[in-house]
Enzyme design. Structure first.
Site, short mmCIF file in Angstrom:
data_model
loop_
_atom_site.label_atom_id
_atom_site.label_comp_id
_atom_site.label_asym_id
_atom_site.label_seq_id
_atom_site.Cartn_x
_atom_site.Cartn_y
_atom_site.Cartn_z
N SER A 89 -9.88 1.20 3.36
CA SER A 89 -8.60 2.10 2.40
C SER A 89 -7.61 1.43 1.81
O SER A 89 -7.38 1.98 0.47
CB SER A 89 -8.04 3.16 3.23
N LYS A 141 0.89 -1.27 -0.12
CA LYS A 141 0.11 -0.12 0.15
C LYS A 141 0.93 1.17 -0.16
O LYS A 141 2.06 1.25 0.56
CB LYS A 141 -0.93 -0.02 1.26
N SER A 152 -9.52 -1.30 7.17
CA SER A 152 -9.13 -0.97 6.04
C SER A 152 -8.36 -2.47 5.37
O SER A 152 -8.06 -2.09 4.20
CB SER A 152 -7.86 0.09 5.93
N1 GLN Z 1 -12.87 3.33 6.73
C1 GLN Z 1 -12.07 3.68 8.16
C2 GLN Z 1 -11.81 5.20 8.12
O1 GLN Z 1 -12.15 5.91 7.17
C3 GLN Z 1 -10.97 2.91 8.41
C4 GLN Z 1 -9.77 3.41 7.67
C5 GLN Z 1 -8.39 2.48 8.04
O2 GLN Z 1 -8.62 1.42 8.47
N2 GLN Z 1 -7.26 3.10 7.54
O3 GLN Z 1 -11.46 5.57 9.02
#
Ligand code: GLN
Length: 474
Positions: free
Chosen positions: A152, A77, A176
């Site tokens: 994400s 990532k 994520s």
């Molecule tokens: N979707 C969650 C957020 O937007 C988790 C994001 C993540 O785990 N980086 O905070």
């Protein structure tokens, strides 16, 4: 190639029957062929090809190696600092950022012979659940290109779902890894907080950020986690290495698995297709003589999302404070220092980062701190206690990973709350710091559905042993 385990591939490479260069070049062909999914921000081609040639030479010279990921390509990532390409966090703020050092996780993988071939797309700064919040491109779901891959870490999930690489790495602060794994039909592992070093990973919410992996089978997941986990002097939050994940698994302490279904994750908000797939999964567990199944009511979970979206932004506001554009990052100097800060941050950050900075600053501000931040911390403690109590009686807790299958691109971008709600079942594990895995269980109407299995803190080896037990049975 990836229908084989990493271990099988490494055996062939070491025997001289599979060339690392060929393996790496194949990855680039696959990335090219899958370009329309928009899952790659940058290739690390020159460095990857050089490393591949060096490893092939070692084999040709008859050198023996006990490196367990010898020649295995992977994708990271783009919020992992890495050599070979820029590290952008999919944000305009870091569009030209060359990392001066590399994330410990990547270095550990490289030390075992793995080769990073590319950096994958994400929601900018890992804020999001769909990868639509990338400043560069919107990644598409491999099962339906009109849908999101989740986020994400959407790009990393797609890379493994399309079998471009045997594994990819991501970060999980509120879901994520598990949520995109569920949307893309792959395994996604989020370890106990502190099990993998976060040195060199762009910080989001430091009390919840974890590093994990996407794979197509449990053996690969366990092997990669074995390599990445363990104490790191560069990250003071890492746990003692006695808790690290080991591959192959240690023999399980008990032959009976005590599993509880989290009732609170099966309310009306759950899509009927997800519910149906989950019920089939539960009926399989019920008929297994080695599994003792029951239900559990975890009352505090209904507060988890609210707590997450108070504490998360508070930590984000603090972590994003370093992006002033003076030493690195987007820079557009103005006459005064104040205007320079303003211009750099206004132009460098996107709307979601700004929203979180504002919420975070608000909940931490004098006069509101007690009502929001402190209250949320107290509720977090209740959630942690609730899990601790549950794990006195049960080895594992299960539920669907996400309330719905992958949603349409654009469906949840108008109202942030709609997007936040797709994290409703994943954030609790981050608040509690416990390990959690997404296992694909079904493809209802050709869209993947996943189940999550949680274990108590530091029970990662048990969780993976149980996941291995279930693999092939579900
Ligand atoms: N979707 C969650 C957020 O937007 C988790 C994001 C993540 O785990 N980086 O905070």
């Amino acid at each position: 190639m990836n229908s084989q385990t990493i271990e099988a591939l490494v055996t062939q490479i070491k025997a001289g029957s599979l060339s690392v260069l060929k393996l790496v070049e194949d990855c680039y062909d696959k990335i090219e062929a899958a370009q329309s999914f928009d899952f790659i921000i940058a290739e690390t081609k020159q460095r990857a090809l050089e490393r591949a040639k060096t490893l092939d030479q070692e084999i040709a010279q008859g050198k023996r190696s006990n490196k367990r990921l010898f020649g295995i390509p992977f994708i990271a990532k783009d919020n992992f600092l890495s050599y070979g390409a820029k590290t952008t966090a999919a944000s305009k703020m870091l569009a030209n950022f060359e990392a001066p050092y590399q994330a410990t996780a990547i270095t550990k993988l490289e030390d075992e012979g793995a080769i990073c071939v590319a950096k994958s797309n994400l929601d900018a700064f890992a804020h999001g659940s769909s990868t639509e919040n990338s400043d560069f491109m919107i990644t598409k779901n491999p099962y339906d290109v009109t849908r999101v891959p989740g986020g994400s870490s959407g790009g990393s999930a797609v890379a493994v779902a399309l079998q471009v690489v045997p594994f990819s790495i991501g970060t999980d602060t509120g879901g994520s890894i598990r949520q995109p794994a569920s949307f893309c039909g792959v395994i996604g592992y989020k370890p106990t907080y502190g099990l993998v070093s976060r040195s060199g990973v762009i910080a989001m919410s430091s009390s919840m950020d974890t590093i994990g992996v996407f794979t197509n089978n449990i053996d690969d997941c366990q092997l990669v986690m074995d390599v990445m986990s363990g104490q790191d002097p560069l990250d003071s939050t890492t746990l003692d290495s006695k808790h690290k994940i080991v591959y192959p698994s240690l023999p399980s302490k008990s032959s009976q698995f005590k599993v509880a279904v989290i009732k609170n994750y099966l309310d009306d908000a759950v899509d009927p297709k997800v519910r149906a797939s989950f019920n089939v999964f539960v009926s399989k567990l019920k008929s297994d003589p080695n599994i003792v199944l029951c239900e559990i009511d975890l009352q505090s979970l209904k507060y988890a999302l609210a707590v997450y979206y108070v504490l998360g932004p508070a930590e984000i506001a603090s972590n994003l404070g370093r992006y002033d554009g003076l030493r690195f990052g987007y820079s557009n100097p103005s006459d005064s220092i104040e205007e320079t800060y303003l211009s750099n941050r206004t132009n460098g950050f996107g709307a979601e980062a700004k929203r979180r900075i504002m919420i975070g600053t608000y909940v931490l501000s004098s006069g509101y701190y007690d009502a929001y931040y402190k209250k949320a911390q107290k509720v977090r403690t209740i959630i942690v206690d609730n899990f601790k109590q549950a794990f006195l009686k049960h080895d594992f807790l299960i539920g669907p990973t996400v309330p719905t299958p992958a949603f349409k691109i654009g469906q949840k971008t108008k109202h942030s709350m709609d997007m936040y709600l797709s994290d409703i079942m994943t954030v609790a594990a981050n608040l509690a710091g416990i390990p959690d895995i997404n296992l694909p269980i079904d493809r209802a109407n050709n869209l993947p559905v996943g189940v999550q299995i949680m274990a108590n803190q530091t029970q990662d080896n048990q969780l993976l042993a149980f996941s291995k037990y279930l693999e092939g049975k579900i």
